[in-house]
Design an enzyme around this catalytic site. Structure first.
Site, PDB file in Angstrom:
ATOM      1  N   CYS A  62      40.430  -7.563  51.531  1.00  0.00           N
ATOM      2  CA  CYS A  62      40.469  -8.903  50.956  1.00  0.00           C
ATOM      3  C   CYS A  62      39.312  -9.081  49.966  1.00  0.00           C
ATOM      4  CB  CYS A  62      40.385  -9.945  52.059  1.00  0.00           C
ATOM      5  SG  CYS A  62      40.258 -11.633  51.417  1.00  0.00           S
ATOM      6  N   CYS A  71      36.847 -11.836  51.016  1.00  0.00           N
ATOM      7  CA  CYS A  71      35.968 -11.408  52.105  1.00  0.00           C
ATOM      8  C   CYS A  71      34.885 -10.469  51.570  1.00  0.00           C
ATOM      9  CB  CYS A  71      36.771 -10.735  53.215  1.00  0.00           C
ATOM     10  SG  CYS A  71      37.835 -11.871  54.146  1.00  0.00           S
ATOM     11  N   HIS A  78      38.607 -15.966  57.346  1.00  0.00           N
ATOM     12  CA  HIS A  78      39.799 -15.407  56.714  1.00  0.00           C
ATOM     13  C   HIS A  78      41.041 -16.038  57.340  1.00  0.00           C
ATOM     14  CE1 HIS A  78      42.152 -12.461  54.435  1.00  0.00           C
ATOM     15  NE2 HIS A  78      42.994 -12.601  55.436  1.00  0.00           N
ATOM     16  N   ASN A 110      48.442 -22.300  46.322  1.00  0.00           N
ATOM     17  CA  ASN A 110      49.652 -21.480  46.338  1.00  0.00           C
ATOM     18  C   ASN A 110      49.799 -20.903  47.744  1.00  0.00           C
ATOM     19  OD1 ASN A 110      50.102 -21.749  43.497  1.00  0.00           O
ATOM     20  ND2 ASN A 110      48.522 -20.214  43.141  1.00  0.00           N
ATOM     21  N   GLY A 152      53.427 -17.953  44.077  1.00  0.00           N
ATOM     22  CA  GLY A 152      52.362 -17.529  43.178  1.00  0.00           C
ATOM     23  C   GLY A 152      51.056 -17.129  43.844  1.00  0.00           C
ATOM     24  N   HIS A 208      44.227 -14.911  51.085  1.00  0.00           N
ATOM     25  CA  HIS A 208      43.117 -15.566  51.784  1.00  0.00           C
ATOM     26  C   HIS A 208      43.162 -16.977  51.220  1.00  0.00           C
ATOM     27  CE1 HIS A 208      38.704 -15.353  53.264  1.00  0.00           C
ATOM     28  NE2 HIS A 208      38.947 -16.627  52.950  1.00  0.00           N
ATOM     29  N   HIS A 261      42.811 -20.371  49.574  1.00  0.00           N
ATOM     30  CA  HIS A 261      41.842 -20.893  48.600  1.00  0.00           C
ATOM     31  C   HIS A 261      42.481 -22.053  47.857  1.00  0.00           C
ATOM     32  CE1 HIS A 261      44.130 -17.696  46.592  1.00  0.00           C
ATOM     33  NE2 HIS A 261      43.891 -18.292  45.443  1.00  0.00           N
TER      34      HIS A 261
END
Length: 102
Positions: A4, A7, A46, A83, A89, A94, A96
């Site tokens: 990730c 991360c 996460h 998204n 999309g 993770h 956000h």
């Protein structure tokens, strides 16, 4: 998560300038901005997407951080975007939140 990118940024494996950080989240400028200001607000925990949230207090904390970031960055008018899922999309899996402002 091992692969990730967020991360890795949080763990300082990939350099990035944090424009905001608290005990719940951090914020960085998007490397592919879609607006004059394009900030990503990312939880430190996460969580793959909105579909995976177990503690909805996290969303409250993220939006409190958005308010602080907007004051800090003198952003008065903006859009937020989350998204959720590849078809919608989501490129980084993770959670956000995008802040988009011109």
């Amino acid at each position: 998560m091992n692969n990730c990118i967020f991360c890795k940024i949080l763990n300082k494996e990939i350099p990035s300038d944090f424009i905001y950080e608290d005990d719940i989240c951090f914020a960085i400028n998007d490397i592919n901005p879609k607006a004059k200001k394009h900030i990503l607000v990312i939880p430190k925990e996460h969580v793959e997407s909105l579909n995976e949230i177990k503690d909805y207090n996290l969303i409250k904390k993220l939006f409190e951080a958005i308010s602080k970031i907007n004051k800090q960055e003198n952003i008065k008018s903006f859009k937020t975007l989350i998204n959720t899922g590849k078809e919608a999309g989501q490129e980084v899996f993770h959670l956000h939140i995008h802040i988009l402002a011109d």
